[in-house]
Motif scaffolding. Structure first.
Motif, PDB file in Angstrom:
ATOM      1  N   MET A 227      37.365  19.467  13.399  1.00 42.21           N
ATOM      2  CA  MET A 227      37.393  19.354  14.866  1.00 42.21           C
ATOM      3  C   MET A 227      38.221  20.509  15.425  1.00 42.21           C
ATOM      4  N   TYR A 228      37.711  21.129  16.494  1.00 45.48           N
ATOM      5  CA  TYR A 228      38.489  22.137  17.197  1.00 45.48           C
ATOM      6  C   TYR A 228      39.442  21.457  18.178  1.00 45.48           C
ATOM      7  N   LEU A 229      40.674  21.966  18.227  1.00 36.14           N
ATOM      8  CA  LEU A 229      41.677  21.518  19.185  1.00 36.14           C
ATOM      9  C   LEU A 229      41.942  22.646  20.170  1.00 36.14           C
ATOM     10  N   ALA A 230      42.126  22.313  21.434  1.00 41.16           N
ATOM     11  CA  ALA A 230      42.436  23.323  22.448  1.00 41.16           C
ATOM     12  C   ALA A 230      43.624  22.845  23.269  1.00 41.16           C
ATOM     13  N   LEU A 231      44.649  23.658  23.352  1.00 42.76           N
ATOM     14  CA  LEU A 231      45.811  23.353  24.187  1.00 42.76           C
ATOM     15  C   LEU A 231      45.860  24.362  25.319  1.00 42.76           C
ATOM     16  N   SER A 232      45.571  23.898  26.541  1.00 39.81           N
ATOM     17  CA  SER A 232      45.753  24.746  27.720  1.00 39.81           C
ATOM     18  C   SER A 232      47.131  24.462  28.284  1.00 39.81           C
ATOM     19  N   TYR A 233      47.835  25.526  28.708  1.00 37.74           N
ATOM     20  CA  TYR A 233      49.222  25.324  29.126  1.00 37.74           C
ATOM     21  C   TYR A 233      49.609  26.357  30.181  1.00 37.74           C
ATOM     22  N   ASP A 234      50.695  26.041  30.867  1.00 35.76           N
ATOM     23  CA  ASP A 234      51.255  26.921  31.890  1.00 35.76           C
ATOM     24  C   ASP A 234      52.191  27.908  31.188  1.00 35.76           C
ATOM     25  N   HIS A 235      51.749  29.162  31.122  1.00 39.16           N
ATOM     26  CA  HIS A 235      52.503  30.169  30.383  1.00 39.16           C
ATOM     27  C   HIS A 235      53.829  30.513  31.060  1.00 39.16           C
ATOM     28  N   ARG A 236      54.007  30.087  32.317  1.00 40.60           N
ATOM     29  CA  ARG A 236      55.299  30.306  32.976  1.00 40.60           C
ATOM     30  C   ARG A 236      56.402  29.509  32.286  1.00 40.60           C
ATOM     31  N   LEU A 237      56.029  28.383  31.685  1.00 41.32           N
ATOM     32  CA  LEU A 237      57.005  27.484  31.081  1.00 41.32           C
ATOM     33  C   LEU A 237      56.905  27.457  29.560  1.00 41.32           C
ATOM     34  N   ILE A 238      55.694  27.547  29.044  1.00 35.46           N
ATOM     35  CA  ILE A 238      55.457  27.385  27.603  1.00 35.46           C
ATOM     36  C   ILE A 238      55.058  28.731  27.011  1.00 35.46           C
ATOM     37  N   ASP A 239      55.820  29.176  26.031  1.00 35.88           N
ATOM     38  CA  ASP A 239      55.505  30.420  25.335  1.00 35.88           C
ATOM     39  C   ASP A 239      54.398  30.185  24.314  1.00 35.88           C
ATOM     40  N   GLY A 240      53.744  31.258  23.911  1.00 34.48           N
ATOM     41  CA  GLY A 240      52.689  31.156  22.908  1.00 34.48           C
ATOM     42  C   GLY A 240      53.184  30.560  21.605  1.00 34.48           C
ATOM     43  N   ARG A 241      54.393  30.933  21.206  1.00 32.56           N
ATOM     44  CA  ARG A 241      54.964  30.391  19.967  1.00 32.56           C
ATOM     45  C   ARG A 241      55.083  28.873  20.035  1.00 32.56           C
ATOM     46  N   GLU A 242      55.532  28.369  21.199  1.00 28.88           N
ATOM     47  CA  GLU A 242      55.674  26.919  21.361  1.00 28.88           C
ATOM     48  C   GLU A 242      54.315  26.223  21.352  1.00 28.88           C
ATOM     49  N   ALA A 243      53.334  26.848  21.973  1.00 29.81           N
ATOM     50  CA  ALA A 243      51.999  26.257  21.995  1.00 29.81           C
ATOM     51  C   ALA A 243      51.410  26.172  20.596  1.00 29.81           C
ATOM     52  N   VAL A 244      51.544  27.256  19.839  1.00 26.94           N
ATOM     53  CA  VAL A 244      51.025  27.267  18.469  1.00 26.94           C
ATOM     54  C   VAL A 244      51.773  26.252  17.613  1.00 26.94           C
ATOM     55  N   THR A 245      53.091  26.204  17.765  1.00 26.29           N
ATOM     56  CA  THR A 245      53.900  25.259  16.983  1.00 26.29           C
ATOM     57  C   THR A 245      53.492  23.817  17.288  1.00 26.29           C
ATOM     58  N   PHE A 246      53.223  23.539  18.559  1.00 25.69           N
ATOM     59  CA  PHE A 246      52.778  22.197  18.941  1.00 25.69           C
ATOM     60  C   PHE A 246      51.470  21.842  18.241  1.00 25.69           C
ATOM     61  N   LEU A 247      50.493  22.752  18.291  1.00 19.67           N
ATOM     62  CA  LEU A 247      49.192  22.468  17.675  1.00 19.67           C
ATOM     63  C   LEU A 247      49.304  22.325  16.164  1.00 19.67           C
ATOM     64  N   VAL A 248      50.136  23.131  15.541  1.00 16.71           N
ATOM     65  CA  VAL A 248      50.317  23.028  14.090  1.00 16.71           C
ATOM     66  C   VAL A 248      50.953  21.687  13.725  1.00 16.71           C
ATOM     67  N   ALA A 249      51.945  21.248  14.506  1.00 15.96           N
ATOM     68  CA  ALA A 249      52.567  19.944  14.247  1.00 15.96           C
ATOM     69  C   ALA A 249      51.546  18.823  14.395  1.00 15.96           C
ATOM     70  N   LEU A 250      50.700  18.919  15.413  1.00 17.19           N
ATOM     71  CA  LEU A 250      49.647  17.919  15.625  1.00 17.19           C
ATOM     72  C   LEU A 250      48.659  17.945  14.466  1.00 17.19           C
ATOM     73  N   LYS A 251      48.249  19.132  14.076  1.00 14.28           N
ATOM     74  CA  LYS A 251      47.302  19.306  12.965  1.00 14.28           C
ATOM     75  C   LYS A 251      47.863  18.702  11.674  1.00 14.28           C
ATOM     76  N   ASN A 252      49.126  18.979  11.372  1.00 15.83           N
ATOM     77  CA  ASN A 252      49.738  18.460  10.149  1.00 15.83           C
ATOM     78  C   ASN A 252      49.774  16.940  10.132  1.00 15.83           C
ATOM     79  N   ALA A 253      50.062  16.334  11.284  1.00 18.10           N
ATOM     80  CA  ALA A 253      50.133  14.879  11.356  1.00 18.10           C
ATOM     81  C   ALA A 253      48.764  14.233  11.190  1.00 18.10           C
ATOM     82  N   ILE A 254      47.719  14.845  11.743  1.00 19.72           N
ATOM     83  CA  ILE A 254      46.379  14.274  11.623  1.00 19.72           C
ATOM     84  C   ILE A 254      45.833  14.467  10.209  1.00 19.72           C
ATOM     85  N   GLU A 255      46.113  15.610   9.604  1.00 17.08           N
ATOM     86  CA  GLU A 255      45.608  15.866   8.260  1.00 17.08           C
ATOM     87  C   GLU A 255      46.375  15.085   7.202  1.00 17.08           C
TER      88      GLU A 255
END
Length: 406
Positions: free
Chosen positions: A369-397
């Protein structure tokens, strides 16, 4: 003697609504507390009940009019039945009651909403044969979509046969148009989405997730789960639980910008998109971080049932710190969802499909399954967005992480 029907209190800070449709016509018998009209607010449709039993009187406003809280929209006249025709007329028509199609003009119940009425006509089904799942047994779009199309009659009458034969001649090739007023809900959705695009620095980050472990767990325990908790075990329970853990670890994804300040939340109120007759609505799972998977599934199931019945309230959709939208149920492969202000991020889930992936140096087929995280870059950096998705991915897998809080 007549009783006035007024616009009820619509919710905190909501002062006006649009009259969506009349559910009763002047002269119709009305029971106490029976819905006579529906109002459209910025978030939900609300039915207006009759305060007394009687007969529907004058309708003061028209469909599409804007009305304020407390405004008079109609009157209910004293009496318990619709005005009857004379006895002579009754006797003349006794035993010769016109079929439903003749009585209502288009063959449909006058209490059908415009969208349901149009869908019934398109599918060619008899609404009287469909069991409604909406409030007071009213038909919803899902009811009509799930109904089989009307079967053609095996031996049409000569008159019907001539009409059928003449139908192709009536086709002129002309193209028709229909103008339908935009609902208040759709206007609000459009305005908020455009505001999000104009205000936030929107960016979308993608990842994919192997659904093998969750599918195996669901297959193994779904029967026991439903027997114990009275609700089906779906995938949303896992994703909401995993999102709550990831939000705790990456708090900016759960925060929002308020002027020149950042508001952090130590709770996760998860907005989930569910299907309703008039489109998608987004009720909120309060304090989802404190819930079990079973409690989350029960809450989502309740939202879905009440969305179809049109009984979700303004409070159900108020607030929310993070949104999950599952376009996969409609077959979406990938999307870039738009945030729901003042939230700063939204997670898009998509359909599960078998794809070739590499595991331990071997090409294997896995349900991905593809996951997509859209976010406000004024508040959330790319590193944080990627880290969030990786944490979610690890928990589901590896769902065990959800049990031991990793």
């Amino acid at each position: 003697m007549s009783t006035e029907v007024t616009v009820p209190v619509l919710g905190e800070s909501i002062t006006e609504a649009t009259l969506g449709e009349w559910l009763k016509k002047p002269g119709d018998a009305v029971k106490a507390d029976e819905p006579i009209a529906s109002l459209e607010t910025d978030k939900v449709s609300i039915e207006v009940p009759s305060p007394v039993a009687g007969v529907m009187g004058q309708q003061v406003v028209k469909v599409g009019d804007t009305v304020n809280v407390g405004a008079v929209i109609a009157s209910i006249e004293a009496g318990g039945a619709v005005s009857a025709p004379t006895s002579a007329a009754v006797s003349a028509t006794a035993g010769q009651q016109a079929p439903a199609a003749e009585r209502t003009g288009d063959g449909l119940s006058p209490t059908l909403s415009p969208s349901v009425r149009r869908l019934v006509l398109e599918k060619g089904v008899d609404p009287s044969t469909i069991k409604g799942s909406g409030k007071d047994g009213r038909l919803t779009r899902d009811d009509v979509l799930g109904a089989p199309a009307a079967a053609p009659k095996s031996e049409p009458s000569p008159a019907a046969a001539s009409v059928t034969a003449a139908a192709p001649i009536a086709v002129t090739g002309e193209r028709g148009e229909e103008r339908v007023r935009i609902t208040r809900l759709r206007q609000t959705v459009a305005r908020r989405l455009k505001e999000a695009q104009n205000t936030a620095a929107l960016l979308t980050t993608f990842n994919d997730v192997d659904m093998t472990a969750v599918i195996e767990a669901r297959t193994k325990y779904k029967d026991l789960f439903e027997k114990k908790h009275g609700v089906r075990l779906g995938f949303m329970g896992f994703f909401v639980k995993a999102a709550c853990q990831a939000l705790r670890d990456i708090p900016n994804v759960n925060a929002q910008i308020d002027g020149d300040e950042i508001v952090y939340h130590d709770y996760a109120d998860i907005s989930v998109a569910v299907s309703a007759p008039n489109g998608l609505v987004v009720p909120v799972i309060r304090d989802a971080q404190e819930m079990s998977v079973a409690q989350i599934e029960k809450t989502i199931g309740d939202f879905g049932a009440r969305a179809k019945a049109g009984t979700l309230t303004m409070d159900d959709m108020k607030g929310g710190t993070f949104t999950i939208s599952n376009g996969g149920v409609f077959g979406s492969l990938m999307s870039t969802p738009i945030i729901n202000p003042p939230q700063s991020a939204v997670l898009g889930l998509h359909r599960i499909e078998d794809r070739a992936v590499v595991r331990d140096g071997q090409v294997v087929v896995r349900p991905m399954m593809y996951l997509a995280l859209s976010y406000d870059h004024r508040l959330i950096d790319g590193r944080e967005a990627v880290t969030f998705l990786v944490a979610l991915k690890n928990a589901i897998e590896d769902p065990t992480r959800l049990l031991i809080d990793l």
